[in-house]
Motif scaffolding. Structure first.
Motif, mmCIF file in Angstrom:
data_model
loop_
_atom_site.group_PDB
_atom_site.id
_atom_site.type_symbol
_atom_site.label_atom_id
_atom_site.label_comp_id
_atom_site.label_asym_id
_atom_site.label_seq_id
_atom_site.Cartn_x
_atom_site.Cartn_y
_atom_site.Cartn_z
ATOM 1 N N LEU A 5 0.831 -1.206 0.000
ATOM 2 C CA LEU A 5 0.000 0.000 0.000
ATOM 3 C C LEU A 5 0.866 1.258 0.000
ATOM 4 C CD1 LEU A 5 -2.925 -0.818 2.466
ATOM 5 C CD2 LEU A 5 -3.002 -0.675 -0.019
ATOM 6 N N LEU A 6 1.925 1.242 0.792
ATOM 7 C CA LEU A 6 2.818 2.400 0.814
ATOM 8 C C LEU A 6 3.396 2.671 -0.561
ATOM 9 C CD1 LEU A 6 4.722 1.806 4.172
ATOM 10 C CD2 LEU A 6 3.239 3.742 3.639
ATOM 11 N N ASN A 7 3.804 1.617 -1.236
ATOM 12 C CA ASN A 7 4.361 1.778 -2.580
ATOM 13 C C ASN A 7 3.300 2.254 -3.564
ATOM 14 O OD1 ASN A 7 6.858 0.900 -1.652
ATOM 15 N ND2 ASN A 7 6.511 -1.231 -2.253
ATOM 16 N N LYS A 8 2.104 1.683 -3.463
ATOM 17 C CA LYS A 8 1.039 2.014 -4.407
ATOM 18 C C LYS A 8 0.580 3.461 -4.262
ATOM 19 C CE LYS A 8 -3.628 0.589 -5.825
ATOM 20 N NZ LYS A 8 -4.714 -0.420 -5.629
ATOM 21 N N TYR A 9 0.465 3.925 -3.025
ATOM 22 C CA TYR A 9 -0.119 5.252 -2.785
ATOM 23 C C TYR A 9 0.912 6.323 -2.455
ATOM 24 C CZ TYR A 9 -4.626 2.946 -2.911
ATOM 25 O OH TYR A 9 -5.733 2.227 -3.319
ATOM 26 N N ASN A 10 2.187 6.010 -2.588
ATOM 27 C CA ASN A 10 3.228 7.010 -2.360
ATOM 28 C C ASN A 10 3.390 7.859 -3.622
ATOM 29 O OD1 ASN A 10 5.294 8.426 -1.067
ATOM 30 N ND2 ASN A 10 6.864 7.056 -1.896
ATOM 31 N N VAL A 11 2.372 8.647 -3.901
ATOM 32 C CA VAL A 11 2.332 9.482 -5.100
ATOM 33 C C VAL A 11 2.183 10.937 -4.679
ATOM 34 C CG1 VAL A 11 1.378 7.663 -6.551
ATOM 35 C CG2 VAL A 11 -0.170 9.182 -5.305
ATOM 36 N N ALA A 12 2.437 11.840 -5.616
ATOM 37 C CA ALA A 12 2.370 13.270 -5.336
ATOM 38 C C ALA A 12 0.925 13.762 -5.386
ATOM 39 C CB ALA A 12 3.218 14.038 -6.345
ATOM 40 N N VAL A 13 0.421 14.195 -4.246
ATOM 41 C CA VAL A 13 -0.930 14.764 -4.149
ATOM 42 C C VAL A 13 -0.880 15.957 -3.187
ATOM 43 C CG1 VAL A 13 -2.230 12.670 -4.683
ATOM 44 C CG2 VAL A 13 -1.518 13.091 -2.333
ATOM 45 N N PRO A 14 -1.859 16.851 -3.252
ATOM 46 C CA PRO A 14 -1.846 18.026 -2.367
ATOM 47 C C PRO A 14 -1.931 17.641 -0.893
ATOM 48 C CG PRO A 14 -3.398 18.340 -4.177
ATOM 49 C CD PRO A 14 -2.978 16.909 -4.221
ATOM 50 N N ARG A 15 -1.427 18.530 -0.045
ATOM 51 C CA ARG A 15 -1.589 18.360 1.400
ATOM 52 C C ARG A 15 -2.959 18.859 1.857
ATOM 53 N NH1 ARG A 15 3.169 18.139 5.122
ATOM 54 N NH2 ARG A 15 4.815 17.188 3.893
ATOM 55 N N TYR A 16 -3.598 19.641 1.035
ATOM 56 C CA TYR A 16 -4.945 20.165 1.305
ATOM 57 C C TYR A 16 -5.025 20.956 2.612
ATOM 58 C CZ TYR A 16 -6.622 17.521 -2.716
ATOM 59 O OH TYR A 16 -6.809 17.044 -3.990
ATOM 60 N N THR A 17 -3.987 21.749 2.888
ATOM 61 C CA THR A 17 -4.114 22.746 3.947
ATOM 62 C C THR A 17 -5.058 23.856 3.507
ATOM 63 O OG1 THR A 17 -2.079 23.763 3.150
ATOM 64 C CG2 THR A 17 -1.898 22.294 5.046
ATOM 65 N N SER A 18 -5.321 23.912 2.217
ATOM 66 C CA SER A 18 -6.368 24.779 1.680
ATOM 67 C C SER A 18 -6.961 24.076 0.475
ATOM 68 C CB SER A 18 -5.814 26.138 1.252
ATOM 69 O OG SER A 18 -5.035 26.012 0.058
ATOM 70 N N TYR A 19 -8.130 24.549 0.077
ATOM 71 C CA TYR A 19 -8.687 24.099 -1.195
ATOM 72 C C TYR A 19 -9.238 25.308 -1.922
ATOM 73 C CZ TYR A 19 -10.875 21.811 -5.001
ATOM 74 O OH TYR A 19 -11.166 21.446 -6.289
ATOM 75 N N PRO A 20 -8.795 25.570 -3.167
ATOM 76 C CA PRO A 20 -7.735 24.839 -3.872
ATOM 77 C C PRO A 20 -6.364 25.049 -3.219
ATOM 78 C CG PRO A 20 -9.068 26.136 -5.417
ATOM 79 C CD PRO A 20 -9.413 26.591 -4.033
ATOM 80 N N PRO A 21 -5.423 24.141 -3.489
ATOM 81 C CA PRO A 21 -4.064 24.328 -2.989
ATOM 82 C C PRO A 21 -3.452 25.627 -3.513
ATOM 83 C CG PRO A 21 -4.386 22.082 -3.775
ATOM 84 C CD PRO A 21 -5.586 22.861 -4.203
ATOM 85 N N ALA A 22 -2.477 26.147 -2.791
ATOM 86 C CA ALA A 22 -1.919 27.466 -3.102
ATOM 87 C C ALA A 22 -1.287 27.544 -4.488
ATOM 88 C CB ALA A 22 -0.897 27.856 -2.035
ATOM 89 N N ASN A 23 -0.820 26.426 -5.034
ATOM 90 C CA ASN A 23 -0.199 26.527 -6.358
ATOM 91 C C ASN A 23 -1.221 26.646 -7.492
ATOM 92 O OD1 ASN A 23 -0.950 23.879 -5.972
ATOM 93 N ND2 ASN A 23 0.995 22.987 -6.618
ATOM 94 N N PHE A 24 -2.500 26.731 -7.153
ATOM 95 C CA PHE A 24 -3.526 27.058 -8.141
ATOM 96 C C PHE A 24 -3.852 28.558 -8.148
ATOM 97 C CE2 PHE A 24 -4.201 22.521 -7.887
ATOM 98 C CZ PHE A 24 -4.578 22.173 -9.169
ATOM 99 N N PHE A 25 -3.294 29.320 -7.198
ATOM 100 C CA PHE A 25 -3.561 30.751 -7.159
ATOM 101 C C PHE A 25 -3.039 31.413 -8.438
ATOM 102 C CE2 PHE A 25 -3.283 31.002 -2.201
ATOM 103 C CZ PHE A 25 -4.295 30.060 -2.106
ATOM 104 N N THR A 26 -3.693 32.499 -8.863
ATOM 105 C CA THR A 26 -3.291 33.198 -10.092
ATOM 106 C C THR A 26 -3.143 34.694 -9.837
ATOM 107 O OG1 THR A 26 -5.523 33.720 -10.898
ATOM 108 C CG2 THR A 26 -4.661 31.517 -11.400
ATOM 109 N N GLU A 27 -2.338 35.340 -10.680
ATOM 110 C CA GLU A 27 -2.101 36.772 -10.529
ATOM 111 C C GLU A 27 -3.250 37.616 -11.058
ATOM 112 O OE1 GLU A 27 1.731 37.860 -12.022
ATOM 113 O OE2 GLU A 27 2.800 36.459 -10.702
ATOM 114 N N SER A 28 -4.248 36.986 -11.667
ATOM 115 C CA SER A 28 -5.435 37.744 -12.084
ATOM 116 C C SER A 28 -6.236 38.215 -10.867
ATOM 117 C CB SER A 28 -6.324 36.884 -12.994
ATOM 118 O OG SER A 28 -6.799 35.744 -12.300
#
Length: 455
Positions: A5-28
């Motif tokens: 399970l650790l191997n299967k689910y050790n993938v890159a996903v958001p930490r979800y300290t916010s939704y949407p995650p901060a790297n979705f923020f835009t300068e608009s």
């Protein structure tokens, strides 16, 4: 099975300290957008206020740090920055309804305790003199114990702080040296005794996944902490993101534990803490059974913002000040500029120092509630959520990337149980809650954003 399970689910996903995650923020999303969002926030829920103050300065730069931090070098620049923070506060406070109440004040960094306590006390006075507070508000600060003597700890109490989070990370000095962190100036046992004698709530923060950590050495660290009886103990998972902080690459030379070894460190801490009577809250917090975080989790009312887990009692819309500070309003996020000189210049010109942000549409507001419920309480009850959102179950699921086949796969792996009215993360499977949350997130479909791995 666990390693599979650790191997299967050790993938890159958001930490979800916010939704949407901060790297979705835009300068608009600009300063006008933020100004309008602040005004509108007075009509939105929650009505209570949370203030966040970012102090980016550090006496020494830790190699593991993914926060926006700067070396404390030029005293004039530091003074100009603190003056700018006060000016930013004076720009925002008149936009807030004076009838609202403060539920939370939180100082983060960097190292907020790199500043004289008189600076922190003055900022507290500015905020607390303008608004009433809820009963027993949380006034908290993150503390680096490497530079603080007894008089500084006493002055923090005098400044009005009632919860102190001590960033220990590890008691093993070999580990601290490997990550370039100074150990505590005072014996931590003395600090803990002093704070407890004054009725101050005590958090201790640790990081697992650092170089030279082994289950045996980390057990020694956790056992030492247990002996001091902190109210809350946090075990943060080290996130290796050298594209955010290039200094992290230095840790690769010493060697980082793999996903299985890292999980063993966490399980060592979890076992020792639960055996000592602590209860697990969320992904990384351990608290006493009488702690209001645990009670809130049991009542399915736990919440989370960028400052960490909180109860609905201390939850407020967050208004952040300082470089990189992220405000979390009911329908929008706004992040300040990351450049110190630009921040000072913009504030001195009377401009809100907004770099980027995000206005949430109705579908994203629904998704945020779903993911927050899952991340905080490990459970989603669709009918209860529909009542809370004044919606219906069908519309809520339509707002998500709801997939019965994906949920069935999680169930087959022993991660969740679910039916038409609920999803529940099973005991022992909580490390995979981020994976389940990401599976419900439409923004994760074909995204090119980068995230840390689960392991």
């Amino acid at each position: 099975m666990k390693q599979e399970l650790l191997n299967k689910y050790n993938v890159a996903v958001p930490r979800y300290t916010s939704y949407p995650p901060a790297n979705f923020f835009t300068e608009s999303f600009d300063r006008v957008s933020y100004h309008n969002a602040i005004v509108e926030s007075n009509k939105e829920q929650p009505q209570d206020i949370s203030f966040y103050i970012h102090i980016p300065f550090c006496f020494k730069m830790c190699h593991y740090c993914g926060c926006n931090a700067l070396l404390l070098e030029n005293k004039r620049v530091v003074s100009d920055y603190i003056d700018a923070v006060k000016r930013e506060i004076e720009m925002v406070l008149p936009l807030l309804d004076p009838g609202r109440k403060i539920a939370q004040i939180h100082y983060g960094g960097g190292s907020p305790t790199s500043q004289p306590v008189s600076v922190l006390k003055e900022i507290n006075r500015m905020l607390l003199s303008r608004f009433q507070t809820i009963d027993n508000p949380e006034i908290a600060i993150e503390c680096h114990p490497g530079y603080l003597d007894e008089s500084y700890w006493m002055d923090l109490i005098d400044a009005g702080f009632n919860r102190l989070s001590i960033g220990i990370q590890d008691f093993d000095e070999k580990v601290l040296k490997a990550v370039n962190r100074k150990p505590s100036k005072m014996p931590v046992e003395e600090i803990a005794g002093l704070l407890k004698s004054k009725g101050i709530a005590l958090n201790m923060d640790f990081i697992y996944g650092l170089p030279l950590q082994t289950p045996e050495t980390f057990a020694n660290t956790i056992n030492k902490a247990i002996g001091m009886k902190p109210d809350r103990l946090v075990t943060f998972s080290y996130a290796h993101v050298p594209w955010v902080n290039p200094k992290m690459a230095l840790l690769e030379k010493t060697g980082l534990p793999n996903a299985v070894q890292k999980n063993e460190l966490y399980e060592t801490a979890r076992r020792l803490l639960t055996d000592a009577g602590y209860c697990t809250v969320g992904l990384d917090h351990f608290v006493r059974p009488e702690d209001e975080l645990y009670i809130a989790q049991q009542n399915k009312n736990l919440h989370r913002n960028f400052q960490g887990y909180c109860t609905r009692r201390t939850t407020g819309q967050v208004y952040a000040f300082g470089v990189t500070g992220i405000s979390q309003l009911s329908t929008a996020y706004s992040q300040n500029t990351k450049d110190l000189n630009r921040y000072i210049k913009q504030v001195n010109a009377g401009q809100l120092p907004v770099l980027k942000g995000y206005a949430l549409n109705r579908e994203e507001q629904i998704t945020r509630e779903v993911i927050t419920s899952l991340m905080c309480n490990y459970e989603i009850h669709w009918t209860d959520l529909a009542t809370h959102l004044n919606s219906n179950v069908e519309d809520i699921k339509a707002a998500l990337n709801y997939s019965d086949s994906a949920l069935k796969a999680f169930a087959q792996d022993g991660i969740i149980e679910y039916d038409n009215n609920h999803i529940r993360i099973l005991p022992g499977a909580t490390p995979f809650v981020r994976n389940v949350a990401a599976s419900l997130d439409k923004l994760m479909l074909n995204t090119d954003k980068r995230f840390s791995t689960v392991g």
